[in-house]
Design a protein around this motif. Structure first.
Motif, PDB file in Angstrom:
ATOM      1  N   ASN A  21       0.829  -1.216   0.000  1.00 10.08           N
ATOM      2  CA  ASN A  21       0.000   0.000   0.000  1.00 10.08           C
ATOM      3  C   ASN A  21       0.858   1.260   0.000  1.00 10.08           C
ATOM      4  OD1 ASN A  21      -2.315  -1.542   0.062  1.00 10.08           O
ATOM      5  ND2 ASN A  21      -2.541  -1.404   2.277  1.00 10.08           N
ATOM      6  N   ILE A  22       1.986   1.215   0.719  1.00 11.07           N
ATOM      7  CA  ILE A  22       2.892   2.364   0.776  1.00 11.07           C
ATOM      8  C   ILE A  22       3.461   2.624  -0.619  1.00 11.07           C
ATOM      9  CG2 ILE A  22       5.022   3.313   1.761  1.00 11.07           C
ATOM     10  CD1 ILE A  22       4.508   1.404   4.196  1.00 11.07           C
ATOM     11  N   VAL A  23       3.963   1.554  -1.250  1.00 11.28           N
ATOM     12  CA  VAL A  23       4.550   1.675  -2.591  1.00 11.28           C
ATOM     13  C   VAL A  23       3.506   2.198  -3.574  1.00 11.28           C
ATOM     14  CG1 VAL A  23       5.566   0.395  -4.521  1.00 11.28           C
ATOM     15  CG2 VAL A  23       6.290  -0.098  -2.180  1.00 11.28           C
ATOM     16  N   GLU A  24       2.295   1.688  -3.478  1.00 12.61           N
ATOM     17  CA  GLU A  24       1.211   2.094  -4.363  1.00 12.61           C
ATOM     18  C   GLU A  24       0.835   3.570  -4.159  1.00 12.61           C
ATOM     19  OE1 GLU A  24      -3.299   0.696  -4.695  1.00 12.61           O
ATOM     20  OE2 GLU A  24      -1.865  -0.961  -4.896  1.00 12.61           O
ATOM     21  N   SER A  25       0.851   4.028  -2.911  1.00 11.82           N
ATOM     22  CA  SER A  25       0.464   5.413  -2.590  1.00 11.82           C
ATOM     23  C   SER A  25       1.545   6.433  -2.918  1.00 11.82           C
ATOM     24  CB  SER A  25       0.146   5.540  -1.100  1.00 11.82           C
ATOM     25  OG  SER A  25      -0.934   4.726  -0.754  1.00 11.82           O
ATOM     26  N   SER A  26       2.787   5.999  -2.912  1.00  6.02           N
ATOM     27  CA  SER A  26       3.904   6.927  -3.062  1.00  6.02           C
ATOM     28  C   SER A  26       4.293   7.141  -4.517  1.00  6.02           C
ATOM     29  CB  SER A  26       5.118   6.414  -2.293  1.00  6.02           C
ATOM     30  OG  SER A  26       6.203   7.315  -2.438  1.00  6.02           O
ATOM     31  N   ASP A  27       4.622   8.399  -4.845  1.00  3.46           N
ATOM     32  CA  ASP A  27       5.195   8.718  -6.144  1.00  3.46           C
ATOM     33  C   ASP A  27       6.721   8.730  -6.073  1.00  3.46           C
ATOM     34  OD1 ASP A  27       2.709   9.073  -7.422  1.00  3.46           O
ATOM     35  OD2 ASP A  27       2.575  11.145  -6.719  1.00  3.46           O
ATOM     36  N   ILE A  28       7.263   8.491  -4.882  1.00  5.32           N
ATOM     37  CA  ILE A  28       8.709   8.570  -4.684  1.00  5.32           C
ATOM     38  C   ILE A  28       9.299   7.238  -4.211  1.00  5.32           C
ATOM     39  CG2 ILE A  28      10.582   9.713  -3.428  1.00  5.32           C
ATOM     40  CD1 ILE A  28       8.731  12.103  -2.991  1.00  5.32           C
ATOM     41  N   LEU A  29       8.711   6.655  -3.173  1.00  2.00           N
ATOM     42  CA  LEU A  29       9.305   5.502  -2.496  1.00  2.00           C
ATOM     43  C   LEU A  29       9.100   4.186  -3.229  1.00  2.00           C
ATOM     44  CD1 LEU A  29       8.245   6.357   1.160  1.00  2.00           C
ATOM     45  CD2 LEU A  29      10.553   6.504   0.197  1.00  2.00           C
ATOM     46  N   GLU A  30      10.167   3.398  -3.256  1.00  2.00           N
ATOM     47  CA  GLU A  30      10.111   2.023  -3.756  1.00  2.00           C
ATOM     48  C   GLU A  30      10.228   1.093  -2.549  1.00  2.00           C
ATOM     49  OE1 GLU A  30      13.337   1.678  -6.519  1.00  2.00           O
ATOM     50  OE2 GLU A  30      12.529   3.240  -7.830  1.00  2.00           O
ATOM     51  N   ALA A  31       9.909  -0.179  -2.745  1.00  3.79           N
ATOM     52  CA  ALA A  31       9.942  -1.152  -1.647  1.00  3.79           C
ATOM     53  C   ALA A  31      11.313  -1.185  -0.966  1.00  3.79           C
ATOM     54  CB  ALA A  31       9.559  -2.543  -2.151  1.00  3.79           C
ATOM     55  N   SER A  32      12.393  -1.117  -1.742  1.00  5.60           N
ATOM     56  CA  SER A  32      13.746  -1.163  -1.155  1.00  5.60           C
ATOM     57  C   SER A  32      13.992   0.049  -0.254  1.00  5.60           C
ATOM     58  CB  SER A  32      14.811  -1.239  -2.245  1.00  5.60           C
ATOM     59  OG  SER A  32      14.749  -0.101  -3.079  1.00  5.60           O
ATOM     60  N   HIS A  33      13.493   1.227  -0.660  1.00  4.93           N
ATOM     61  CA  HIS A  33      13.641   2.436   0.170  1.00  4.93           C
ATOM     62  C   HIS A  33      12.919   2.260   1.507  1.00  4.93           C
ATOM     63  CE1 HIS A  33      13.714   4.710  -3.918  1.00  4.93           C
ATOM     64  NE2 HIS A  33      14.939   4.333  -3.585  1.00  4.93           N
ATOM     65  N   ILE A  34      11.716   1.723   1.426  1.00  6.25           N
ATOM     66  CA  ILE A  34      10.887   1.551   2.626  1.00  6.25           C
ATOM     67  C   ILE A  34      11.536   0.555   3.585  1.00  6.25           C
ATOM     68  CG2 ILE A  34       8.618   0.790   3.454  1.00  6.25           C
ATOM     69  CD1 ILE A  34       7.643   1.758   0.566  1.00  6.25           C
ATOM     70  N   ARG A  35      12.081  -0.509   3.039  1.00  6.75           N
ATOM     71  CA  ARG A  35      12.767  -1.506   3.893  1.00  6.75           C
ATOM     72  C   ARG A  35      13.968  -0.880   4.594  1.00  6.75           C
ATOM     73  NH1 ARG A  35      11.648  -5.038  -0.699  1.00  6.75           N
ATOM     74  NH2 ARG A  35       9.923  -6.381  -0.098  1.00  6.75           N
ATOM     75  N   GLU A  36      14.764  -0.095   3.858  1.00  5.03           N
ATOM     76  CA  GLU A  36      15.932   0.572   4.451  1.00  5.03           C
ATOM     77  C   GLU A  36      15.502   1.531   5.561  1.00  5.03           C
ATOM     78  OE1 GLU A  36      19.092   0.101   4.226  1.00  5.03           O
ATOM     79  OE2 GLU A  36      19.227  -1.147   2.442  1.00  5.03           O
ATOM     80  N   LEU A  37      14.520   2.374   5.264  1.00 13.01           N
ATOM     81  CA  LEU A  37      14.060   3.350   6.252  1.00 13.01           C
ATOM     82  C   LEU A  37      13.470   2.670   7.484  1.00 13.01           C
ATOM     83  CD1 LEU A  37      12.426   6.133   4.077  1.00 13.01           C
ATOM     84  CD2 LEU A  37      14.366   6.378   5.635  1.00 13.01           C
ATOM     85  N   SER A  38      12.757   1.570   7.278  1.00 11.37           N
ATOM     86  CA  SER A  38      12.108   0.869   8.394  1.00 11.37           C
ATOM     87  C   SER A  38      13.120   0.395   9.427  1.00 11.37           C
ATOM     88  CB  SER A  38      11.304  -0.324   7.879  1.00 11.37           C
ATOM     89  OG  SER A  38      10.214   0.137   7.132  1.00 11.37           O
ATOM     90  N   LYS A  39      14.327   0.083   8.985  1.00 13.67           N
ATOM     91  CA  LYS A  39      15.384  -0.363   9.912  1.00 13.67           C
ATOM     92  C   LYS A  39      15.849   0.768  10.815  1.00 13.67           C
ATOM     93  CE  LYS A  39      17.161  -3.673   6.555  1.00 13.67           C
ATOM     94  NZ  LYS A  39      18.251  -3.901   5.585  1.00 13.67           N
ATOM     95  N   GLU A  40      15.646   2.012  10.371  1.00 12.53           N
ATOM     96  CA  GLU A  40      16.125   3.186  11.108  1.00 12.53           C
ATOM     97  C   GLU A  40      15.067   3.813  12.012  1.00 12.53           C
ATOM     98  OE1 GLU A  40      19.244   3.832  11.003  1.00 12.53           O
ATOM     99  OE2 GLU A  40      19.775   2.662   9.242  1.00 12.53           O
ATOM    100  N   LEU A  41      13.798   3.506  11.736  1.00 13.70           N
ATOM    101  CA  LEU A  41      12.720   4.154  12.483  1.00 13.70           C
ATOM    102  C   LEU A  41      12.723   3.728  13.945  1.00 13.70           C
ATOM    103  CD1 LEU A  41       9.817   3.862   9.879  1.00 13.70           C
ATOM    104  CD2 LEU A  41      11.259   5.852  10.376  1.00 13.70           C
ATOM    105  N   PRO A  42      12.322   4.615  14.854  1.00 10.97           N
ATOM    106  CA  PRO A  42      12.299   4.269  16.274  1.00 10.97           C
ATOM    107  C   PRO A  42      11.261   3.182  16.568  1.00 10.97           C
ATOM    108  CG  PRO A  42      11.447   6.488  15.931  1.00 10.97           C
ATOM    109  CD  PRO A  42      11.939   6.005  14.610  1.00 10.97           C
ATOM    110  N   PRO A  43      11.466   2.437  17.649  1.00 10.75           N
ATOM    111  CA  PRO A  43      10.563   1.335  17.991  1.00 10.75           C
ATOM    112  C   PRO A  43       9.092   1.733  18.076  1.00 10.75           C
ATOM    113  CG  PRO A  43      12.510   1.272  19.377  1.00 10.75           C
ATOM    114  CD  PRO A  43      12.595   2.530  18.573  1.00 10.75           C
ATOM    115  N   ARG A  44       8.801   2.974  18.458  1.00  9.60           N
ATOM    116  CA  ARG A  44       7.392   3.367  18.614  1.00  9.60           C
ATOM    117  C   ARG A  44       6.633   3.402  17.288  1.00  9.60           C
ATOM    118  NH1 ARG A  44       6.379   9.595  19.067  1.00  9.60           N
ATOM    119  NH2 ARG A  44       8.296  10.474  18.232  1.00  9.60           N
ATOM    120  N   THR A  45       7.332   3.281  16.157  1.00  3.51           N
ATOM    121  CA  THR A  45       6.652   3.257  14.858  1.00  3.51           C
ATOM    122  C   THR A  45       6.419   1.833  14.347  1.00  3.51           C
ATOM    123  OG1 THR A  45       8.705   3.359  13.593  1.00  3.51           O
ATOM    124  CG2 THR A  45       7.689   5.470  14.199  1.00  3.51           C
TER     125      THR A  45
END
Length: 188
Positions: A21-45
């Motif tokens: 759904n994120i990839v579908e909604s975004s005009d910028i983010l690809e699945a690989s970007h989201i996976r990379e960012l997810s590793k950096e996000l704080p636990p509360r997310t």
């Protein structure tokens, strides 16, 4: 004790909630970007749904509209920018972007580059210049007159410079850049 570490590792290795759904909604983010960012996000997310709260392609290019779209949320915010050179970078904000007289936020805030290379810049502890919103621009990170990321009121022009807050390099190929698309994501 070891079991809980294994469980945490499993949770962190999972794809974020609603990846397709994120990839579908975004005009910028690809699945690989989201996976990379997810590793950096704080636990509360972790385990929270990513919601596209604002996009220049859907809502127009206006800082006031961006502030309005984020005003109803107390969620952290992920700002993602694609510039005229197709570079992708941005910031994770511990608190929603809003007009403010002073800098606000916490050490959870960070800057990142996603494309053409991935790199994350965390808080150095040097200062607390995390986020500052004005009616004519917003800035993330600072020190010695330089902002890690600065964006104008039309969400069209930006600037990135090394700053003490995150000890980052310039996020874009050149200090000054033109924004082709900007997205703001919240977590619920």
């Amino acid at each position: 004790m070891e079991d809980s570490r294994d469980k945490l590792s499993l949770v962190q290795d999972r794809d974020p909630e609603g990846l397709s759904n994120i990839v579908e909604s975004s005009d910028i983010l690809e699945a690989s970007h989201i996976r990379e960012l997810s590793k950096e996000l704080p636990p509360r997310t972790i385990g929270h749904t990513w919601n596209l709260a604002y996009s220049t392609s859907r809502h127009g290019a206006s800082l006031k509209t961006l502030y309005r779209k984020l005003s109803a949320s107390d969620s952290p915010v992920l700002i993602v920018i694609k510039d005229a050179l197709d570079e992708i970078f941005g910031a994770f904000l511990s608190h929603p972007l809003r007009p403010s007289e002073t800098f606000y936020g916490t050490g959870e805030t960070f800057l990142f580059m996603l494309h053409p290379r991935y790199k994350c810049f965390r808080w150095t502890g040097e200062n607390s210049f995390f986020v500052k919103g004005d009616l004519d621009s917003f800035a993330i990170g600072g020190g010695s007159g330089h902002f890690g990321l600065w964006v104008d009121e039309n969400l069209y022009l930006g600037r990135s410079s090394p700053c003490f807050t995150f000890n980052n390099c310039c996020l874009s190929e050149t200090d000054d850049f033109r924004i082709m698309d900007l997205e703001a994501w919240t977590f619920s």
